[in-house]
Design a protein around this motif. Structure first.
Motif, PDB file in Angstrom:
ATOM      1  N   ILE A 123       1.498   3.096  -3.242  1.00  0.00           N
ATOM      2  CA  ILE A 123       3.084   2.760  -3.691  1.00  0.00           C
ATOM      3  C   ILE A 123       3.444   1.653  -2.395  1.00  0.00           C
ATOM      4  O   ILE A 123       2.258   2.037  -1.561  1.00  0.00           O
ATOM      5  CB  ILE A 123       3.842   3.589  -3.623  1.00  0.00           C
ATOM      6  N   PRO A 124       3.271   0.589  -2.973  1.00  0.00           N
ATOM      7  CA  PRO A 124       3.826  -0.469  -1.876  1.00  0.00           C
ATOM      8  C   PRO A 124       4.276  -0.034  -0.395  1.00  0.00           C
ATOM      9  O   PRO A 124       5.723   0.369  -0.605  1.00  0.00           O
ATOM     10  CB  PRO A 124       4.321  -2.071  -2.779  1.00  0.00           C
ATOM     11  N   VAL A 125       3.968  -0.620   0.115  1.00  0.00           N
ATOM     12  CA  VAL A 125       5.158  -1.276   1.327  1.00  0.00           C
ATOM     13  C   VAL A 125       5.463  -2.252   2.163  1.00  0.00           C
ATOM     14  O   VAL A 125       4.361  -2.950   2.419  1.00  0.00           O
ATOM     15  CB  VAL A 125       4.685   0.067   2.266  1.00  0.00           C
ATOM     16  N   PRO A 126       6.636  -2.468   2.267  1.00  0.00           N
ATOM     17  CA  PRO A 126       6.380  -3.626   3.046  1.00  0.00           C
ATOM     18  C   PRO A 126       6.127  -4.149   3.753  1.00  0.00           C
ATOM     19  O   PRO A 126       5.856  -3.738   5.115  1.00  0.00           O
ATOM     20  CB  PRO A 126       8.274  -4.014   2.344  1.00  0.00           C
ATOM     21  N   LEU A 127       5.664  -5.124   4.026  1.00  0.00           N
ATOM     22  CA  LEU A 127       5.076  -5.495   5.323  1.00  0.00           C
ATOM     23  C   LEU A 127       5.423  -5.542   6.386  1.00  0.00           C
ATOM     24  O   LEU A 127       5.113  -5.111   8.000  1.00  0.00           O
ATOM     25  CB  LEU A 127       4.247  -6.575   5.686  1.00  0.00           C
ATOM     26  N   GLY A 128       6.925  -6.065   7.074  1.00  0.00           N
ATOM     27  CA  GLY A 128       7.249  -6.058   7.898  1.00  0.00           C
ATOM     28  C   GLY A 128       8.062  -4.909   8.129  1.00  0.00           C
ATOM     29  O   GLY A 128       8.196  -4.614   9.336  1.00  0.00           O
ATOM     30  N   LYS A 129       8.510  -3.676   7.130  1.00  0.00           N
ATOM     31  CA  LYS A 129       8.837  -2.644   7.543  1.00  0.00           C
ATOM     32  C   LYS A 129       7.473  -1.843   7.711  1.00  0.00           C
ATOM     33  O   LYS A 129       8.174  -0.897   9.104  1.00  0.00           O
ATOM     34  CB  LYS A 129       9.535  -2.054   6.297  1.00  0.00           C
ATOM     35  N   ALA A 130       6.740  -1.599   7.761  1.00  0.00           N
ATOM     36  CA  ALA A 130       5.413  -1.292   8.022  1.00  0.00           C
ATOM     37  C   ALA A 130       5.398  -2.257   9.807  1.00  0.00           C
ATOM     38  O   ALA A 130       4.953  -1.133  10.337  1.00  0.00           O
ATOM     39  CB  ALA A 130       3.746  -1.952   7.221  1.00  0.00           C
ATOM     40  N   PHE A 131       4.978  -3.183   9.811  1.00  0.00           N
ATOM     41  CA  PHE A 131       5.214  -2.901  11.257  1.00  0.00           C
ATOM     42  C   PHE A 131       5.774  -2.683  12.490  1.00  0.00           C
ATOM     43  O   PHE A 131       5.987  -2.122  13.052  1.00  0.00           O
ATOM     44  CB  PHE A 131       5.717  -4.818  11.473  1.00  0.00           C
ATOM     45  N   GLN A 132       7.548  -2.615  11.683  1.00  0.00           N
ATOM     46  CA  GLN A 132       8.137  -2.258  12.692  1.00  0.00           C
ATOM     47  C   GLN A 132       8.053  -0.076  12.984  1.00  0.00           C
ATOM     48  O   GLN A 132       7.737   0.151  14.157  1.00  0.00           O
ATOM     49  CB  GLN A 132       9.518  -2.223  11.765  1.00  0.00           C
ATOM     50  N   LEU A 133       7.168   0.275  11.339  1.00  0.00           N
ATOM     51  CA  LEU A 133       7.050   1.693  11.762  1.00  0.00           C
ATOM     52  C   LEU A 133       6.088   1.612  12.886  1.00  0.00           C
ATOM     53  O   LEU A 133       5.464   2.757  13.740  1.00  0.00           O
ATOM     54  CB  LEU A 133       6.203   1.885  10.748  1.00  0.00           C
ATOM     55  N   TRP A 134       5.418   0.420  12.722  1.00  0.00           N
ATOM     56  CA  TRP A 134       3.540   0.129  13.341  1.00  0.00           C
ATOM     57  C   TRP A 134       4.259   0.053  14.948  1.00  0.00           C
ATOM     58  O   TRP A 134       3.509   1.173  15.532  1.00  0.00           O
ATOM     59  CB  TRP A 134       3.026  -0.738  13.321  1.00  0.00           C
ATOM     60  N   ALA A 135       5.215  -0.579  15.077  1.00  0.00           N
ATOM     61  CA  ALA A 135       5.252  -1.233  16.294  1.00  0.00           C
ATOM     62  C   ALA A 135       6.467   0.249  17.650  1.00  0.00           C
ATOM     63  O   ALA A 135       5.929  -0.119  18.743  1.00  0.00           O
ATOM     64  CB  ALA A 135       6.169  -1.989  16.468  1.00  0.00           C
ATOM     65  N   THR A 136       6.746   1.107  16.583  1.00  0.00           N
ATOM     66  CA  THR A 136       7.299   1.717  17.408  1.00  0.00           C
ATOM     67  C   THR A 136       6.205   3.383  17.191  1.00  0.00           C
ATOM     68  O   THR A 136       7.038   4.661  17.141  1.00  0.00           O
ATOM     69  CB  THR A 136       8.621   2.260  16.585  1.00  0.00           C
ATOM     70  N   ASN A 137       5.302   3.833  17.308  1.00  0.00           N
ATOM     71  CA  ASN A 137       4.371   4.411  16.832  1.00  0.00           C
ATOM     72  C   ASN A 137       3.967   5.187  15.604  1.00  0.00           C
ATOM     73  O   ASN A 137       4.211   6.643  15.956  1.00  0.00           O
ATOM     74  CB  ASN A 137       3.938   4.855  18.478  1.00  0.00           C
ATOM     75  N   GLN A 138       5.106   4.900  14.599  1.00  0.00           N
ATOM     76  CA  GLN A 138       5.607   6.288  13.423  1.00  0.00           C
ATOM     77  C   GLN A 138       4.491   5.406  12.492  1.00  0.00           C
ATOM     78  O   GLN A 138       4.717   6.169  11.304  1.00  0.00           O
ATOM     79  CB  GLN A 138       6.737   5.797  13.241  1.00  0.00           C
ATOM     80  N   ALA A 139       3.539   4.425  12.346  1.00  0.00           N
ATOM     81  CA  ALA A 139       2.729   4.898  11.348  1.00  0.00           C
ATOM     82  C   ALA A 139       1.392   4.134  11.814  1.00  0.00           C
ATOM     83  O   ALA A 139       1.593   3.612  12.800  1.00  0.00           O
ATOM     84  CB  ALA A 139       3.301   3.537  10.055  1.00  0.00           C
ATOM     85  N   VAL A 140       0.518   4.135  11.360  1.00  0.00           N
ATOM     86  CA  VAL A 140      -0.790   3.459  11.756  1.00  0.00           C
ATOM     87  C   VAL A 140      -1.375   2.200  11.067  1.00  0.00           C
ATOM     88  O   VAL A 140      -1.284   2.927   8.730  1.00  0.00           O
ATOM     89  CB  VAL A 140      -2.131   4.527  12.108  1.00  0.00           C
ATOM     90  N   ILE A 141      -1.620   1.160  10.634  1.00  0.00           N
ATOM     91  CA  ILE A 141      -1.884   0.314   9.749  1.00  0.00           C
ATOM     92  C   ILE A 141      -3.330   0.022   9.989  1.00  0.00           C
ATOM     93  O   ILE A 141      -3.803  -0.110  11.017  1.00  0.00           O
ATOM     94  CB  ILE A 141      -0.972  -1.499   9.922  1.00  0.00           C
ATOM     95  N   ILE A 142      -4.234   0.643   9.049  1.00  0.00           N
ATOM     96  CA  ILE A 142      -5.306   0.072   8.244  1.00  0.00           C
ATOM     97  C   ILE A 142      -6.002  -1.197   7.556  1.00  0.00           C
ATOM     98  O   ILE A 142      -5.816  -1.160   7.178  1.00  0.00           O
ATOM     99  CB  ILE A 142      -5.967   1.414   8.299  1.00  0.00           C
ATOM    100  N   PRO A 143      -7.187  -2.058   8.300  1.00  0.00           N
ATOM    101  CA  PRO A 143      -7.212  -3.393   8.433  1.00  0.00           C
ATOM    102  C   PRO A 143      -8.319  -2.624   7.441  1.00  0.00           C
ATOM    103  O   PRO A 143      -8.518  -2.010   7.383  1.00  0.00           O
ATOM    104  CB  PRO A 143      -7.697  -4.166   9.535  1.00  0.00           C
ATOM    105  N   SER A 144      -8.801  -3.940   6.242  1.00  0.00           N
ATOM    106  CA  SER A 144      -9.855  -3.578   5.176  1.00  0.00           C
ATOM    107  C   SER A 144     -11.078  -3.951   6.315  1.00  0.00           C
ATOM    108  O   SER A 144     -11.391  -4.463   7.243  1.00  0.00           O
ATOM    109  CB  SER A 144      -9.174  -4.753   4.089  1.00  0.00           C
ATOM    110  N   GLN A 145     -11.963  -3.082   5.430  1.00  0.00           N
ATOM    111  CA  GLN A 145     -13.654  -3.523   5.950  1.00  0.00           C
ATOM    112  C   GLN A 145     -13.585  -4.734   5.944  1.00  0.00           C
ATOM    113  O   GLN A 145     -14.274  -4.902   6.891  1.00  0.00           O
ATOM    114  CB  GLN A 145     -14.302  -2.437   5.047  1.00  0.00           C
TER     115      GLN A 145
END
Length: 159
Positions: A123-145
């Motif tokens: 499923i898609p997750v909006p990048l702004g929401k993903a950034f919020q989750l990452w910045a508050t240690n609630q998600a890991v953003i995995i960059p492409s290879q």
């Protein structure tokens, strides 16, 4: 660093690779906890994140970021898989968010094979929401290879 997969109501499964474990209840639950985080493992960074997200300019920045999707593996109800990462005798449950749809599809294949759960998809997750989750240690953003290699990592390095 070990990845331990946990399914609701099941015993732990130690996996050789980052394979998906259980579900978080919903992205909306995660987003509501961004503003009222109970977890102060890293209070200075979460305080800084709260300052950013409560600033008057954040809604404009988030709106722009939210036009870019990143992806996660989720069940039919849209509940992202949650990975429990054990570090120094502490467990941290987080969803993995992939910047590359191809990487998310590879993780989906692994999740289907390793967990035998039905109804999984990305499923898609909006990048702004993903950034919020990452910045508050609630998600890991995995960059492409490709992004990792462009940043100087040797060929074959994995996120």
């Amino acid at each position: 660093l070990g990845i331990v997969a946990r399914l609701p109501g099941a015993e732990s499964l130690t996996l050789q690779t980052a394979n998906p474990p259980c579900f978080i209840s919903s992205m909306s639950r995660l987003s509501s906890s961004v503003s009222s985080s109970d977890n102060d493992n890293n209070s200075s960074s979460t305080d800084a994140a709260k300052d950013i997200f409560s600033s008057p300019g954040w809604p404009t920045v988030q709106k722009e970021l939210d036009t870019v999707p990143i992806f996660t593996v989720a069940n039919e109800q849209g509940q992202p898989l949650q990975y429990t990462v054990d570090v120094n005798d502490q467990s941290f449950p987080v969803p993995f968010l992939y910047t590359s749809v191809d990487d998310a599809l590879q993780e989906l294949t692994k999740a289907k094979n390793d967990t035998k759960l039905s109804g999984l998809d990305i499923i898609p997750v909006p990048l702004g929401k993903a950034f919020q989750l990452w910045a508050t240690n609630q998600a890991v953003i995995i960059p492409s290879q490709q992004a990792i290699q462009q940043a100087g990592a040797p060929p074959g390095a994995h996120p």
